[in-house]
Design an enzyme around this catalytic site. Sequence first.
Site, mmCIF file in Angstrom:
data_model
loop_
_atom_site.group_PDB
_atom_site.id
_atom_site.type_symbol
_atom_site.label_atom_id
_atom_site.label_comp_id
_atom_site.label_asym_id
_atom_site.label_seq_id
_atom_site.Cartn_x
_atom_site.Cartn_y
_atom_site.Cartn_z
ATOM 1 N N ASN A 154 0.849 -1.186 0.000
ATOM 2 C CA ASN A 154 0.000 0.000 0.000
ATOM 3 C C ASN A 154 0.895 1.250 0.000
ATOM 4 O O ASN A 154 1.724 1.415 0.902
ATOM 5 C CB ASN A 154 -0.875 -0.062 1.266
ATOM 6 N N HIS B 182 0.926 6.093 2.049
ATOM 7 C CA HIS B 182 1.659 7.023 2.904
ATOM 8 C C HIS B 182 2.794 7.748 2.188
ATOM 9 O O HIS B 182 3.356 8.696 2.727
ATOM 10 C CB HIS B 182 2.123 6.312 4.184
ATOM 11 N N ARG C 44 2.977 18.852 2.491
ATOM 12 C CA ARG C 44 3.427 20.145 1.979
ATOM 13 C C ARG C 44 2.567 20.629 0.804
ATOM 14 O O ARG C 44 2.827 21.683 0.244
ATOM 15 C CB ARG C 44 4.884 20.026 1.511
ATOM 16 N N HIS D 288 -5.693 3.428 -1.379
ATOM 17 C CA HIS D 288 -7.011 3.666 -0.773
ATOM 18 C C HIS D 288 -7.421 5.077 -1.176
ATOM 19 O O HIS D 288 -6.815 6.058 -0.746
ATOM 20 C CB HIS D 288 -6.890 3.541 0.751
ATOM 21 N N ARG E 269 -9.723 7.719 -0.463
ATOM 22 C CA ARG E 269 -10.695 8.050 0.590
ATOM 23 C C ARG E 269 -11.597 9.185 0.127
ATOM 24 O O ARG E 269 -11.201 10.015 -0.698
ATOM 25 C CB ARG E 269 -9.961 8.455 1.872
ATOM 26 N N ARG F 1 -7.404 12.440 1.617
ATOM 27 C CA ARG F 1 -6.336 12.932 2.499
ATOM 28 C C ARG F 1 -4.946 12.523 2.022
ATOM 29 O O ARG F 1 -3.973 13.157 2.357
ATOM 30 C CB ARG F 1 -6.560 12.461 3.930
ATOM 31 N N GLU G 4 -8.667 0.147 -2.613
ATOM 32 C CA GLU G 4 -9.463 0.094 -1.376
ATOM 33 C C GLU G 4 -10.422 1.258 -1.412
ATOM 34 O O GLU G 4 -10.022 2.397 -1.726
ATOM 35 C CB GLU G 4 -8.561 0.274 -0.154
ATOM 36 N N THR H 115 -8.097 2.982 8.725
ATOM 37 C CA THR H 115 -9.302 2.157 8.753
ATOM 38 C C THR H 115 -9.395 1.415 10.083
ATOM 39 O O THR H 115 -8.574 0.554 10.375
ATOM 40 C CB THR H 115 -9.273 1.138 7.585
ATOM 41 N N GLU I 13 -10.361 -9.989 3.357
ATOM 42 C CA GLU I 13 -9.093 -9.556 3.941
ATOM 43 C C GLU I 13 -9.365 -9.463 5.434
ATOM 44 O O GLU I 13 -10.209 -8.660 5.869
ATOM 45 C CB GLU I 13 -8.636 -8.210 3.393
ATOM 46 N N HIS J 280 -3.312 -4.869 7.881
ATOM 47 C CA HIS J 280 -3.472 -3.778 8.833
ATOM 48 C C HIS J 280 -2.545 -3.941 10.042
ATOM 49 O O HIS J 280 -2.651 -4.916 10.772
ATOM 50 C CB HIS J 280 -4.907 -3.608 9.343
ATOM 51 N N GLY K 208 1.259 -1.566 4.341
ATOM 52 C CA GLY K 208 1.621 -0.226 3.915
ATOM 53 C C GLY K 208 2.554 0.496 4.857
ATOM 54 O O GLY K 208 3.751 0.634 4.600
HETATM 55 N N1 PXP Z 1 -5.624 -3.329 4.406
HETATM 56 C C1 PXP Z 1 -6.598 -2.409 4.512
HETATM 57 C C2 PXP Z 1 -7.972 -2.798 4.122
HETATM 58 C C3 PXP Z 1 -6.321 -1.102 4.964
HETATM 59 O O1 PXP Z 1 -7.313 -0.184 5.053
HETATM 60 C C4 PXP Z 1 -4.991 -0.769 5.285
HETATM 61 C C5 PXP Z 1 -4.673 0.627 5.729
HETATM 62 O O2 PXP Z 1 -4.854 1.504 4.666
HETATM 63 C C6 PXP Z 1 -4.009 -1.756 5.128
HETATM 64 C C7 PXP Z 1 -4.355 -3.037 4.723
HETATM 65 C C8 PXP Z 1 -2.570 -1.498 5.407
HETATM 66 O O3 PXP Z 1 -2.383 -1.268 6.759
HETATM 67 P P1 PXP Z 1 -0.980 -0.759 7.270
HETATM 68 O O4 PXP Z 1 -0.748 0.565 6.613
HETATM 69 O O5 PXP Z 1 -1.166 -0.667 8.744
HETATM 70 O O6 PXP Z 1 0.039 -1.776 6.848
#
Ligand code: PXP
Length: 385
Positions: A150, A153, A161, A186, A188, A192, A213, A244, A294, A334, A356
């Site tokens: 993911n 970030h 910035r 993702h 959103r 963001r 996502e 999430t 998932e 997650h 991620g």
């Molecule tokens: N899976 C899902 C469905 C998520 O919403 C997220 C966070 O965006 C992740 C995986 C990845 O989580 P992490 O960033 O904590 O590894």
Amino acid sequence: MPVSICAQGCVLSEGQKNILARAAEILLRASNNSGQELSILITSDQVIAQINERWFNRPRATNCISFPQDVSTGVIGDIVISVDTARKEAVLSGRGVSNRLIELLVHGFCHLLGHDHEKGPSFEKEQRECEKRLLKFIMKEMTMPELCVNVDHVATIRQARGGVEPDPVIAAGIVEMAGADGVVVHLREDRRHIQDRDLRLIRQVVKTRLTLEMAATEEMLTIAQDVRPDCVTLVPERREEITTEGGLDVVANRGVVEAAIRRLNDAGIPVTLFVDPEEQQIEASKEVGAQNIEIHTGRYAEAKGAEAVEREFEALVRACGLGADLGLGVHVGHGLNYSNVVRLTSIPEIEEYSIGHSIISRAVMVGLERAVRDMVALIKQGFVV
Ligand code: PXP
């Protein structure tokens, strides 16, 4: 049936049975014994101690007993395994019960092939080498779990910035080159981190698999139908959350989720539901027609103390087993990082890891390519052996 598996005096899930049956079939094939009958009894310490007493005059539990037969009769033999002892040994080695059961199956199978480590050091070495070879064979044949990274970030840093760098589109390319099996973003509602432009460009760049996502809203469904990711993961979304929090409540939102899945499937997009490791949610996921689940690993990742970690780990083991038994593809994600992911690699039902934050965090220190490669190595090499 060349392979028969029976559980007596213990509980073995359908998922574990399937994995053992697959491993046994691979063993027969790898040793040129396809077509031979092999029966496997998975049992308790109490029953294996009785078998030991009756046949070998040693009234104690062991992990595994083999009874070779004459292959000219079409029966290679019987293997008895104590799941109680396997469980204790799995805790000691930290590799998970299913993996330990496979190792014991391989050990017992080598005895059926005529190896006997008890005869002395050279025999022991021979048997160990045979076990290693067969385990490698199984590892290769059983599906390798995949890593989808993911890159949200990367966009979070850019948005801090409001400029143009770092660009998640470039990150997606690096992630693929470093050996990830897919890229996740993702989009959103509040935009963001990932922006619509990112999603559209990443769609063009990604050659492996792009997972989007998103919440099951009209706006997002329209975007997904237009952009056509390879897969959609439906997640719950609240504006005020940092990330999430908690899985989708499929039970309470059956209608909305079912309609979203139908719409996405009609556009040729398979759907994964992000759910907590709860039986009801997993069963409901199957009922509403999802292709994959998932499982939310947040509670496991955040658990404090050995007891809580154990409880959450066992909940994941059960959830993954149930998902696989129901015929769903099983993904996890997650809060997973370079430490807590290792234990999960002992759960053979997991097909995909979605990670991620920990990878992007490490990338700040060591570079994105190295951070992805490290995670790929952990996930793929931690599997089975
Ligand atoms: N899976 C899902 C469905 C998520 O919403 C997220 C966070 O965006 C992740 C995986 C990845 O989580 P992490 O960033 O904590 O590894």
